[in-house]
Design an enzyme around this catalytic site. Structure first.
Site, PDB file in Angstrom:
ATOM      1  N   ASP A  27       0.830  -1.227   0.000  1.00 33.20           N
ATOM      2  CA  ASP A  27       0.000   0.000   0.000  1.00 33.20           C
ATOM      3  C   ASP A  27       0.856   1.266   0.000  1.00 33.20           C
ATOM      4  O   ASP A  27       0.640   2.166  -0.802  1.00 33.20           O
ATOM      5  CB  ASP A  27      -1.056   0.005   1.123  1.00 33.20           C
ATOM      6  CG  ASP A  27      -0.512  -0.080   2.535  1.00 33.20           C
ATOM      7  OD1 ASP A  27       0.709  -0.351   2.696  1.00 33.20           O
ATOM      8  OD2 ASP A  27      -1.305   0.127   3.482  1.00 33.20           O
ATOM      9  N   GLY A 114      -1.912  -7.839  13.878  1.00 32.35           N
ATOM     10  CA  GLY A 114      -1.989  -7.762  12.428  1.00 32.35           C
ATOM     11  C   GLY A 114      -3.412  -7.649  11.914  1.00 32.35           C
ATOM     12  O   GLY A 114      -3.649  -7.772  10.714  1.00 32.35           O
ATOM     13  N   SER A 116      -5.261  -4.937  12.563  1.00 28.60           N
ATOM     14  CA  SER A 116      -5.463  -3.493  12.478  1.00 28.60           C
ATOM     15  C   SER A 116      -6.473  -2.931  13.476  1.00 28.60           C
ATOM     16  O   SER A 116      -7.413  -2.226  13.117  1.00 28.60           O
ATOM     17  CB  SER A 116      -5.837  -3.072  11.051  1.00 28.60           C
ATOM     18  OG  SER A 116      -5.400  -1.748  10.899  1.00 28.60           O
ATOM     19  N   SER A 118      -5.506  -0.709  15.250  1.00 23.84           N
ATOM     20  CA  SER A 118      -5.141   0.711  15.196  1.00 23.84           C
ATOM     21  C   SER A 118      -6.074   1.479  14.252  1.00 23.84           C
ATOM     22  O   SER A 118      -6.612   2.519  14.614  1.00 23.84           O
ATOM     23  CB  SER A 118      -3.681   0.880  14.764  1.00 23.84           C
ATOM     24  OG  SER A 118      -3.432   0.191  13.563  1.00 23.84           O
ATOM     25  N   ASP A 162      -5.276  -0.139   5.739  1.00 22.19           N
ATOM     26  CA  ASP A 162      -5.990  -0.548   6.956  1.00 22.19           C
ATOM     27  C   ASP A 162      -7.222   0.315   7.181  1.00 22.19           C
ATOM     28  O   ASP A 162      -8.308  -0.180   7.491  1.00 22.19           O
ATOM     29  CB  ASP A 162      -5.069  -0.443   8.174  1.00 22.19           C
ATOM     30  CG  ASP A 162      -3.888  -1.382   8.069  1.00 22.19           C
ATOM     31  OD1 ASP A 162      -3.900  -2.250   7.176  1.00 22.19           O
ATOM     32  OD2 ASP A 162      -2.955  -1.247   8.879  1.00 22.19           O
TER      33      ASP A 162
HETATM   34  P1  ADP Z   1      -2.666  -3.694  14.982  1.00 21.05           P
HETATM   35  O1  ADP Z   1      -3.172  -2.512  14.248  1.00 21.05           O
HETATM   36  O2  ADP Z   1      -2.204  -4.795  14.080  1.00 21.05           O
HETATM   37  O3  ADP Z   1      -3.629  -4.212  15.999  1.00 21.05           O
HETATM   38  P2  ADP Z   1      -0.840  -1.721  15.962  1.00 21.05           P
HETATM   39  O4  ADP Z   1       0.415  -1.819  16.758  1.00 21.05           O
HETATM   40  O5  ADP Z   1      -0.836  -0.983  14.691  1.00 21.05           O
HETATM   41  O6  ADP Z   1      -1.372  -3.208  15.764  1.00 21.05           O
HETATM   42  O7  ADP Z   1      -1.975  -1.054  16.864  1.00 21.05           O
HETATM   43  C1  ADP Z   1      -2.242  -1.542  18.166  1.00 21.05           C
HETATM   44  C2  ADP Z   1      -2.373  -0.381  19.121  1.00 21.05           C
HETATM   45  O8  ADP Z   1      -3.667   0.268  18.943  1.00 21.05           O
HETATM   46  C3  ADP Z   1      -2.365  -0.799  20.581  1.00 21.05           C
HETATM   47  O9  ADP Z   1      -1.038  -0.960  21.031  1.00 21.05           O
HETATM   48  C4  ADP Z   1      -3.084   0.384  21.213  1.00 21.05           C
HETATM   49  O10 ADP Z   1      -2.209   1.466  21.342  1.00 21.05           O
HETATM   50  C5  ADP Z   1      -4.136   0.744  20.178  1.00 21.05           C
HETATM   51  N1  ADP Z   1      -5.422   0.056  20.485  1.00 21.05           N
HETATM   52  C6  ADP Z   1      -6.015  -0.912  19.781  1.00 21.05           C
HETATM   53  N2  ADP Z   1      -7.178  -1.323  20.346  1.00 21.05           N
HETATM   54  C7  ADP Z   1      -7.335  -0.575  21.462  1.00 21.05           C
HETATM   55  C8  ADP Z   1      -8.333  -0.517  22.493  1.00 21.05           C
HETATM   56  N3  ADP Z   1      -9.391  -1.323  22.489  1.00 21.05           N
HETATM   57  N4  ADP Z   1      -8.147   0.386  23.495  1.00 21.05           N
HETATM   58  C9  ADP Z   1      -7.078   1.208  23.483  1.00 21.05           C
HETATM   59  N5  ADP Z   1      -6.108   1.180  22.549  1.00 21.05           N
HETATM   60  C10 ADP Z   1      -6.221   0.309  21.545  1.00 21.05           C
HETATM   61 MG    MG Z   2      -1.964  -1.183  12.986  1.00 18.91          MG
END
Ligand code: ADP
Ligand code: MG
Length: 375
Positions: A27, A114, A116, A118, A162
């Site tokens: 992407d 993985g 997302s 985020s 994402d």
């Molecule tokens: P992925 O997107 O693959 O899950 P990332 O490292 O990009 O992994 O994003 C994960 C981050 O998003 C977590 O470390 C946190 O900071 C934030 N996050 C995700 N879900 C939550 C949630 N339910 N509450 C608070 N923060 C969250």
């Molecule tokens: Mg992410």
């Protein structure tokens, strides 16, 4: 947090995670991807709180929250707060219609796996505030501001996949997205009698870590070298194998490997779209294995745990293909498994994985699902 005692939401938003069937790290190289939202999601409960600028945010997942003032948005030392703050900052660039709100997050989406979480977090908030305060943002604006928030506040130079998948997905389809033009096509995905099974390595990557940004720089370095011969090339999207090979002598071996993965991966995305259109599931499975090989050996964003699970799946004739999905260094492997074999596959993989790494594998089916919505 004090506000929780009297909290009754006026709006609920469902913001899904996503899988990417194929097209990893393409992407931000302006290529093609093939993602879809899944049923696992973050739920946002929101209400206006009557204040001009004071907001309260609480994550049930982390059992912690924070207060913020819309007039003093700045980066935080706490990682997850930056996803929220970054989105608020980006919205403030576009409109001044947001006022004080309260927000509670609930999630069944594993974080850092993985899938997302985020993007689900960024886009769900932007989508919810758009509804709550009638901001008039389009879906694409939500996608783009969420991506920018991740660049500026979190520090991950992510592509657009994402956020696009989380917001724009359609049930029963994957999105063939051209990350250069942002043109897209919904491709029906019918894998019957096979299912998409995710195996969560429980190895949590950290995309904000330097590796992701390093890969991006390496690809840019490759493009700069190729441009000496082909000045019109803007990204690896415009590069063929022949062009890449012609520039190989001038390239660092690692940079060459990174570029050759991306060039091949872009081709695989288009092939996968055709495999789905023709319902050629054997071909689809082979493309997944080929992609994982590149992810592991050329782009070097896999890890022993993901490699182990992908190799393990190859011994099972009822698994057509597998690869690590997501940015890398752990997270989930995506497996295409015959419906009659799902339980046995999960059971044997769990035993083998436990024996090898002493980690309890988590496994679940995912179904291509719709994007962000008001519940
Ligand atoms: P992925 O997107 O693959 O899950 P990332 O490292 O990009 O992994 O994003 C994960 C981050 O998003 C977590 O470390 C946190 O900071 C934030 N996050 C995700 N879900 C939550 C949630 N339910 N509450 C608070 N923060 C969250
Ligand atoms: Mg992410």
């Amino acid at each position: 947090m004090e506000f929780l005692k009297t909290f009754t939401p006026e709006l609920t938003i469902v913001s899904p995670g996503r899988i990417n069937l194929i097209g990893e790290h393409t992407d931000y190289n302006m290529g093609y991807v093939l993602p879809t939202a899944i049923e696992k999601k973050i739920i946002f409960k929101l209400r206006k709180n009557g204040s001009d600028s004071v907001c309260h945010v609480y994550s049930e997942t982390y059992d912690t929250g924070f207060d913020l003032n819309l007039n003093a948005i700045a980066r935080s030392e706490v990682e997850w707060e930056n996803y929220i703050l970054g989105v608020l900052n980006e919205i403030s660039v576009r409109t001044n219609k947001v006022r004080g709100f309260d927000c509670v997050l609930q999630s069944d989406l594993p974080t850092g796996s993985g899938l997302s979480s985020s993007a689900a977090l960024e886009c769900g908030l932007a989508f919810g505030l758009n509804e709550l305060f009638d901001l008039g943002l389009s879906q694409l604006e939500i996608v783009q501001l969420a991506q920018t928030a991740e660049h500026t506040y979190v520090g991950t130079q992510c592509g657009i996949m994402d956020q696009f998948a989380s917001v724009m997905s359609k049930s029963g389809h994957v999105i063939l997205l051209d990350c250069e033009s942002l043109e897209y096509d919904y491709i029906p995905i019918d894998l019957h009698p096979y299912k998409i099974i995710l195996l969560n390595t429980k190895v949590s990557h950290n995309l904000a870590s330097s590796a992701y940004n390093t890969r991006k720089r390496e690809c840019e370095e490759g493009v700069a070298i190729i441009r000496r011969k082909h000045p019109k090339v803007k990204s690896l999207r415009n590069v063929t194998e022949e062009m890449l090979n012609a520039s190989r002598p001038e390239m660092d071996a690692t940079v060459f490997d990174r570029c050759s993965f991306i060039v091949a991966e872009n081709k695989r995305v288009l092939q996968m779209a055709n495999a789905l259109r023709k319902k050629d599931l054997l071909w689809a499975g082979q493309l997944l294995y080929a992609a994982h090989h590149g992810i592991s050996k050329l782009y070097e964003v896999s890890c022993p745990e993901s490699d182990f699970l992908v190799e393990f799946s190859k011994d099972n004739p009822n698994v057509l293909g597998a690869r690590q999905t997501g940015g890398g260094f752990g997270g989930c492997t995506l497996n295409i498994v015959h419906e009659d074999e799902v339980d046995a596959f999960i059971a044997t993989a769990s035993i083998a994985y436990k024996k090898e790494f002493d980690i309890a594998l988590e496994a679940f089916e995912v179904k291509p699902s719709g994007g962000t919505l008001v519940a």
